[in-house]
Design a protein around this motif. Structure first.
Motif, mmCIF file in Angstrom:
data_model
loop_
_atom_site.group_PDB
_atom_site.id
_atom_site.type_symbol
_atom_site.label_atom_id
_atom_site.label_comp_id
_atom_site.label_asym_id
_atom_site.label_seq_id
_atom_site.Cartn_x
_atom_site.Cartn_y
_atom_site.Cartn_z
ATOM 1 N N LYS A 81 0.821 -1.208 0.000
ATOM 2 C CA LYS A 81 0.000 0.000 0.000
ATOM 3 C C LYS A 81 0.857 1.261 0.000
ATOM 4 O O LYS A 81 0.322 2.363 0.081
ATOM 5 N N ALA A 82 2.190 1.091 -0.085
ATOM 6 C CA ALA A 82 3.140 2.213 -0.072
ATOM 7 C C ALA A 82 2.978 3.067 1.185
ATOM 8 O O ALA A 82 3.084 4.283 1.142
ATOM 9 N N GLU A 83 2.728 2.403 2.321
ATOM 10 C CA GLU A 83 2.520 3.112 3.580
ATOM 11 C C GLU A 83 3.692 2.980 4.539
ATOM 12 O O GLU A 83 3.604 3.436 5.677
ATOM 13 N N THR A 84 4.768 2.351 4.092
ATOM 14 C CA THR A 84 5.959 2.240 4.923
ATOM 15 C C THR A 84 7.178 2.247 4.021
ATOM 16 O O THR A 84 7.085 1.939 2.836
ATOM 17 N N ASN A 85 8.296 2.612 4.589
ATOM 18 C CA ASN A 85 9.557 2.655 3.865
ATOM 19 C C ASN A 85 10.380 1.449 4.318
ATOM 20 O O ASN A 85 11.044 1.514 5.354
ATOM 21 N N PRO A 86 10.345 0.351 3.576
ATOM 22 C CA PRO A 86 11.035 -0.865 4.016
ATOM 23 C C PRO A 86 12.552 -0.733 3.912
ATOM 24 O O PRO A 86 13.070 -0.009 3.054
ATOM 25 N N SER A 87 13.238 -1.455 4.767
ATOM 26 C CA SER A 87 14.698 -1.476 4.706
ATOM 27 C C SER A 87 15.156 -2.319 3.516
ATOM 28 O O SER A 87 14.392 -3.137 2.987
ATOM 29 N N ILE A 88 16.402 -2.128 3.143
ATOM 30 C CA ILE A 88 16.980 -2.942 2.068
ATOM 31 C C ILE A 88 16.954 -4.410 2.472
ATOM 32 O O ILE A 88 16.669 -5.281 1.649
ATOM 33 N N ALA A 89 17.221 -4.692 3.741
ATOM 34 C CA ALA A 89 17.214 -6.086 4.216
ATOM 35 C C ALA A 89 15.834 -6.708 4.053
ATOM 36 O O ALA A 89 15.711 -7.862 3.624
ATOM 37 N N THR A 90 14.788 -5.957 4.375
ATOM 38 C CA THR A 90 13.422 -6.463 4.220
ATOM 39 C C THR A 90 13.104 -6.711 2.753
ATOM 40 O O THR A 90 12.547 -7.758 2.393
ATOM 41 N N LEU A 91 13.487 -5.772 1.895
ATOM 42 C CA LEU A 91 13.241 -5.955 0.461
ATOM 43 C C LEU A 91 14.013 -7.151 -0.080
ATOM 44 O O LEU A 91 13.504 -7.889 -0.926
ATOM 45 N N ALA A 92 15.219 -7.373 0.425
ATOM 46 C CA ALA A 92 16.007 -8.531 -0.012
ATOM 47 C C ALA A 92 15.335 -9.834 0.411
ATOM 48 O O ALA A 92 15.311 -10.805 -0.360
ATOM 49 N N GLU A 93 14.779 -9.875 1.616
ATOM 50 C CA GLU A 93 14.064 -11.074 2.077
ATOM 51 C C GLU A 93 12.835 -11.336 1.210
ATOM 52 O O GLU A 93 12.539 -12.482 0.854
ATOM 53 N N ILE A 94 12.120 -10.280 0.847
ATOM 54 C CA ILE A 94 10.943 -10.430 -0.007
ATOM 55 C C ILE A 94 11.353 -10.924 -1.386
ATOM 56 O O ILE A 94 10.730 -11.843 -1.936
ATOM 57 N N ALA A 95 12.408 -10.333 -1.937
ATOM 58 C CA ALA A 95 12.886 -10.757 -3.254
ATOM 59 C C ALA A 95 13.265 -12.233 -3.240
ATOM 60 O O ALA A 95 12.922 -12.985 -4.161
ATOM 61 N N THR A 96 13.941 -12.666 -2.194
ATOM 62 C CA THR A 96 14.308 -14.076 -2.065
ATOM 63 C C THR A 96 13.060 -14.949 -2.007
ATOM 64 O O THR A 96 12.989 -15.987 -2.662
ATOM 65 N N GLY A 97 12.059 -14.521 -1.253
ATOM 66 C CA GLY A 97 10.804 -15.262 -1.170
ATOM 67 C C GLY A 97 10.096 -15.362 -2.512
ATOM 68 O O GLY A 97 9.415 -16.347 -2.794
ATOM 69 N N LEU A 98 10.277 -14.340 -3.343
ATOM 70 C CA LEU A 98 9.672 -14.342 -4.676
ATOM 71 C C LEU A 98 10.523 -15.087 -5.699
ATOM 72 O O LEU A 98 10.063 -15.379 -6.797
ATOM 73 N N GLY A 99 11.776 -15.333 -5.345
ATOM 74 C CA GLY A 99 12.682 -16.000 -6.277
ATOM 75 C C GLY A 99 13.233 -15.062 -7.342
ATOM 76 O O GLY A 99 13.534 -15.500 -8.453
ATOM 77 N N ILE A 100 13.345 -13.775 -6.999
ATOM 78 C CA ILE A 100 13.882 -12.786 -7.930
ATOM 79 C C ILE A 100 15.001 -12.008 -7.250
ATOM 80 O O ILE A 100 15.178 -12.091 -6.031
#
Length: 71
Positions: A39-58
């Motif tokens: 919802k673009a309501e928070t500014n995620p950390s790079i570490a959080t985005l990296a965990e999400i990317a890994t979960g997505l396989g990208i």
């Protein structure tokens, strides 16, 4: 920037047929955090985005980039 990340996250998650709950489990990122990012309501950390990317396989670049990296 937050809107672009939100859109890419939603697009990549839906393309893989993952619910937010499924991605939360795969990535180790809380369901609430995923919802806030989408919802673009928070500014995620790079570490959080990296965990999400890994979960997505990208790559992280594919998640936060302009979309060309994911093509």
């Amino acid at each position: 920037m937050l809107d672009r990340i939100a859109q890419r996250l939603r697009q990549e998650r839906q393309a893989r047929g993952f619910s937010q709950a499924a991605l939360a489990e795969r990535s180790g990122v809380s369901l609430r955090m995923l919802a806030l990012i989408e919802k673009a309501e928070t500014n995620p950390s790079i570490a959080t985005l990296a965990e999400i990317a890994t979960g997505l396989g990208i790559s992280l670049g594919a998640l936060v980039g302009s979309g060309e990296e994911a093509a």
